[in-house]
Design an enzyme around this catalytic site. Structure first.
Site, PDB file in Angstrom:
ATOM      1  N   GLU A   1       0.868  -1.144   0.021  1.00 57.75           N
ATOM      2  CA  GLU A   1       0.001  -0.027   0.000  1.00 57.75           C
ATOM      3  C   GLU A   1       0.980   1.144  -0.110  1.00 57.75           C
ATOM      4  OE1 GLU A   1      -4.488  -0.017   1.818  1.00 57.75           O
ATOM      5  OE2 GLU A   1      -2.738   0.787   3.282  1.00 57.75           O
TER       6      GLU A   1
ATOM      7  N   HIS B   1       8.358 -26.776   0.860  1.00 55.71           N
ATOM      8  CA  HIS B   1       8.026 -27.938  -0.057  1.00 55.71           C
ATOM      9  C   HIS B   1       7.342 -27.450  -0.806  1.00 55.71           C
ATOM     10  CE1 HIS B   1       9.699 -31.069   2.694  1.00 55.71           C
ATOM     11  NE2 HIS B   1       9.816 -30.100   3.592  1.00 55.71           N
TER      12      HIS B   1
ATOM     13  N   LYS C   1     -12.995   1.278  -3.130  1.00 53.70           N
ATOM     14  CA  LYS C   1     -13.833   1.416  -2.184  1.00 53.70           C
ATOM     15  C   LYS C   1     -15.175   2.086  -2.877  1.00 53.70           C
ATOM     16  CE  LYS C   1     -11.319   1.920   2.116  1.00 53.70           C
ATOM     17  NZ  LYS C   1     -11.176   2.804   3.175  1.00 53.70           N
TER      18      LYS C   1
END
Length: 466
Positions: free
Chosen positions: A314, A335, A449
């Protein structure tokens, strides 16, 4: 005097940045950074440091986090008082928040509390409540599962009582606001008129929807400072109040941040871990390493990586640039991700988070039958095996000319975590300034938003975007 106030103990708990495997004398001239490259950046890193601590860089009105280790001391006693009241009177604590109002708190909980905290008896939890996190998604299944744990009718039993802390600067973030309305209704059903004794709001000092609700309902409230952005707010009441409810020593947390603040203020950039971390990541990014893995060598540190993912992404991901952070846990992800990091594109810098001394270790014992052929490990501790795994992994990467860094924690405690948070917050802003961007805004987040609100039918946004 508490141990965290003793200078010798503080120095013994200093976290360290080991970046040898970033340098060309380990990883070679083609893939490593050489001394001349680093020293050629002296003026730029000094300028970035000055912009941070003299508060002259882009977004400087949001650099209030720099002063939090001292500034928040005045609020600590009230925070501890409210936290004690809630932890003494309730057995379930629900923290509502998203982004910076969630990730720092979750990182503290996961790092410092048992992974099986909620399964322990109240006595074994040091009489602290069970802890739950919501308000960070639009996930009806998750919320309903938590609702199922709450009492269906009023009760005086402490095991039935719950408290809620809602964290939102504006009160308009839909994920948290929606969750709060639902949990507020549950609290009103259970407590009736007294529900305001069990809800605390952390929000703006004077404006916003959550502030208005807190005033109307007479909730206890704490302030998110105007000069501190969400992802830099872990050392404000955003992180401190939930941490105190959980039984985390917030005095020690702030002391660790204050200790690192002194180190980061130094203009000796080559011995300043924040300056060096910013510089090495910047130079690596300019050489084409646009991915950065934070490898947590402890399950409890995974959420520290998630906290940093937000801080980095951000702050630095804007204006068409910015490295992409991601978090792994080792040995687990050796792994899976390990294959890619060892043998894939040369586009990643790995930062290992490693605890040098665990709180509790296990010594491996001999077994008479030795059916699993593990008796060769007799007398070794699990930590010593993990050290071998870290050293072996770093060696394998270095042998193939793949750069890594280590952030070494002498122990994992509030003091070392305070240092970690502060160091990486400073380093992130400095790296942003090296990239000539504003690391303290988030225009991309605001864009999502607005479109989401419009899509959900909020009239002011529909008119604006459709």
């Amino acid at each position: 005097m508490a141990n965290y106030q003793d200078k010798n103990w503080q120095d013994s708990m200093r976290i360290k940045l080991d970046y040898n495997n970033m340098m060309s004398f380990i990883t070679g001239e083609e893939h490593g950074l050489n001394k001349e490259q680093v020293e050629a950046m002296a003026d730029q890193i000094k300028t970035a440091h000055k912009q941070v601590f003299e508060k002259t860089g882009k977004g400087n009105d949001f650099l209030g986090f720099l002063d939090l280790p001292e500034r928040e001391k005045a609020e600590v006693e009230r925070i501890k008082e409210v936290a004690k009241k809630l932890s003494d009177s309730t057995d379930r604590f629900i923290s509502l928040g998203i982004g910076g109002s969630y990730l720092g708190v979750k990182a503290l909980f996961d790092a410092l509390k048992s992974p099986y905290h909620n399964e322990l008896s109240r006595e074994k939890r040091d009489n602290k409540p069970k802890v739950y996190f919501e308000g960070n998604n639009l996930d009806s299944d998750s919320m309903n599962h938590l609702f199922d744990l709450l009492p269906s009718s009023p009760s005086d039993k402490i095991e039935d009582k719950f408290s809620v802390v809602v964290i939102s600067k504006s009160g308009g973030t839909v994920e948290t606001a929606l969750s709060f309305r639902l949990f507020q209704e549950k609290a009103k059903e259970f407590y009736g008129e007294d529900h305001n004794q069990y809800i605390v709001a952390i929000t703006d000092e004077s404006k916003g929807k959550l502030k208005a609700i807190a005033d109307i309902e007479k909730y206890q409230s704490f302030v998110i400072p105007d000069d501190v952005g969400g992802r830099y707010s872990v050392l404000t009441p955003v992180g401190l109040l939930p941490a105190a409810i959980m039984g985390i020593d917030i005095d020690q947390l702030l002391a660790g941040a204050a200790y690192m603040k002194t180190i980061c203020e130094s203009e000796d950039w080559q011995n300043n871990p924040a300056s060096m971390y910013a510089l090495l990541q910047y130079l690596s990014y300019k050489q084409g390493r646009n991915l950065s893995a934070m490898a947590a060598w402890s399950k409890g540190m995974e959420s520290l990586g998630f906290w940093y993912d937000q801080l980095c992404a951000e702050s630095l991901g804007k204006d068409g640039q910015g490295r992409v952070p991601f978090t792994i846990v080792n040995n687990r992800d050796l792994h899976s991700r390990g294959q890619e990091l060892q043998d894939g594109e040369r586009n990643t810098v790995v930062t290992n988070l490693f605890i040098e001394k665990p709180n509790r270790d296990i010594t491996f014992q001999k077994n008479q039958e030795d059916l699993d052929a593990l008796n060769y490990l007799e007398g070794k501790t699990v930590k010593s095996m993990q050290v071998g795994a870290l050293e072996g992994t770093n060696y394998a990467y270095a042998k193939d000319k793949r750069p890594t860094m280590n952030i070494l924690f002498p122990e994992l405690n509030e003091f070392t975590l305070g240092q970690f948070f502060y160091m990486l917050e400073v380093a992130t802003v400095m790296e942003g300034y090296l990239n000539n961007i504003n690391p303290l805004d988030q225009p991309g987040v605001e864009a999502y938003k607005k479109f989401m609100f419009a899509n959900l039918g909020r009239e002011d946004m529909i008119l604006k975007f459709f």
